[in-house]
Design an enzyme around this catalytic site. Sequence first.
Site, PDB file in Angstrom:
ATOM      1  N   ASP A  35       0.874  -1.027   0.033  1.00  0.00           N
ATOM      2  CA  ASP A  35      -0.146   0.057  -0.030  1.00  0.00           C
ATOM      3  C   ASP A  35       0.756   1.146   0.117  1.00  0.00           C
ATOM      4  O   ASP A  35       2.042   1.116   0.516  1.00  0.00           O
ATOM      5  CB  ASP A  35      -0.859  -0.146   1.207  1.00  0.00           C
ATOM      6  CG  ASP A  35      -2.068   0.900   1.037  1.00  0.00           C
ATOM      7  OD1 ASP A  35      -3.257   0.568   1.137  1.00  0.00           O
ATOM      8  OD2 ASP A  35      -1.993   2.096   1.060  1.00  0.00           O
ATOM      9  N   CYS A 267     -19.697   1.386  -2.315  1.00  0.00           N
ATOM     10  CA  CYS A 267     -20.052   0.479  -3.340  1.00  0.00           C
ATOM     11  C   CYS A 267     -21.470   0.999  -3.821  1.00  0.00           C
ATOM     12  O   CYS A 267     -21.731   1.367  -5.105  1.00  0.00           O
ATOM     13  CB  CYS A 267     -20.100  -1.111  -2.504  1.00  0.00           C
ATOM     14  SG  CYS A 267     -18.724  -1.720  -2.308  1.00  0.00           S
TER      15      CYS A 267
END
Length: 427
Positions: A35, A267
């Site tokens: 990351d 989402c």
Amino acid sequence: MIENKNYSIAIIGLGYVGLPLAVEFAKKHKVTGFDINTSRVDKLNSGHDDTLEVSDENLKAVLNQNENKGLKLTDKAQDISSCNVYIVTVPTPVDKNNRPILTPLIKASETIGKVLKQGDIVIYESTVYPGVTEDECVPVLEKTSGLKFNQDFYCGYSPERINPGDKQHTVANILKVTSGSTPEIGEEINNLYASIITAGTHLAPTIKVAEAAKVIENAQRDINIAFVNELAKIFNKLDIDTHAVLEAAATKWNFLPFKPGLVGGHCIGVDPFYLAQKAQEVGYHPEIILAGRRLNDSMGEYVATEVLKLMVKNDITIKDAKVLMLGITFKENCPDIRNTKAIDVYKALKGFNMDVDVYDPWADQEEVKEEYNISTIQKLGTNYDAIVHVVSHKEFLDLDLKKLKSNKGIVYDVKGNLAIDLIDKRL
């Protein structure tokens, strides 16, 4: 194809999706989690996940690698150079005009392309519209690596189905859709996921089918919630309790049990725009999908207006009224504040010149301040003119609301989870 099935897996992106996946794979395979957020990596290496998706116990159990399995976490791209399977779990947001932002995917593909080798497999899990993997990401991999797709390296798509805050439907317990850029690679990717997914896998015939399947999952849910939100608006005008109507209708075996509410998060509140964008590119203007999005996006202001009406009805002075907003995260029992629609309620109430306190024991105070410029309170006050139950955190169900509100104060329940005798109205 990976020789001898000796997998060394890199997970690109260690957020709500990537970290749980990395931990699950690390129980059986050698995994490197990458990351670009150094502070995130440092915190995870200390054994704690701020998103609360992975327990400290489970994270510490897989940290560090041996020859065959375990997890290494890094912010250095060179640390993934020895891997042979790359799984991309970066976010796919939209811009202020609700157009897809593919930049994180492109950047991740460039990072992988710099270390891509003969025979490697790249799998994308980020939610996209059909065609993104092969039409947008593969050219970046080819250009950056100098390798040829489906000759030197291969791709797959296996959509994430993580439900933040849900401790029942975890990675291993959710059936996984898989796909590959060739039939043989599809089988290999399917078998790789099957090694950790106890719920089983479903091998889709093509990458585009898998991409399309994912994007319609959340679009379908969005439209269903939009329908009951519209019902709530209609029944409110008819002075009928929407939740009582839904409870009665749910006695039929095939009635879908959706409830009205705010639709945010990374989402459901975003993915339908990806499908809509692709539809428009090929000359079709989606009507139902975008209508559902417009209706759901209007609910924050609608809630605030309903609170205003209740206050006026109770003869409460609106200007400088003291209001308590319970919750700022996008869903209950979860610290995720990304794309929360609670912020729409807050802005609308502030627009009515009300003095609004936001209380949320799950949200990180600094993160809320940085993202929305709101200073959440850590201790509840009293004598509130209005209390708005926005997010149904478990802690809120035990609050004595009568002690928190003024004599004329009102309680509005967005979620419909509070006892009916404690509230003045619910959505």
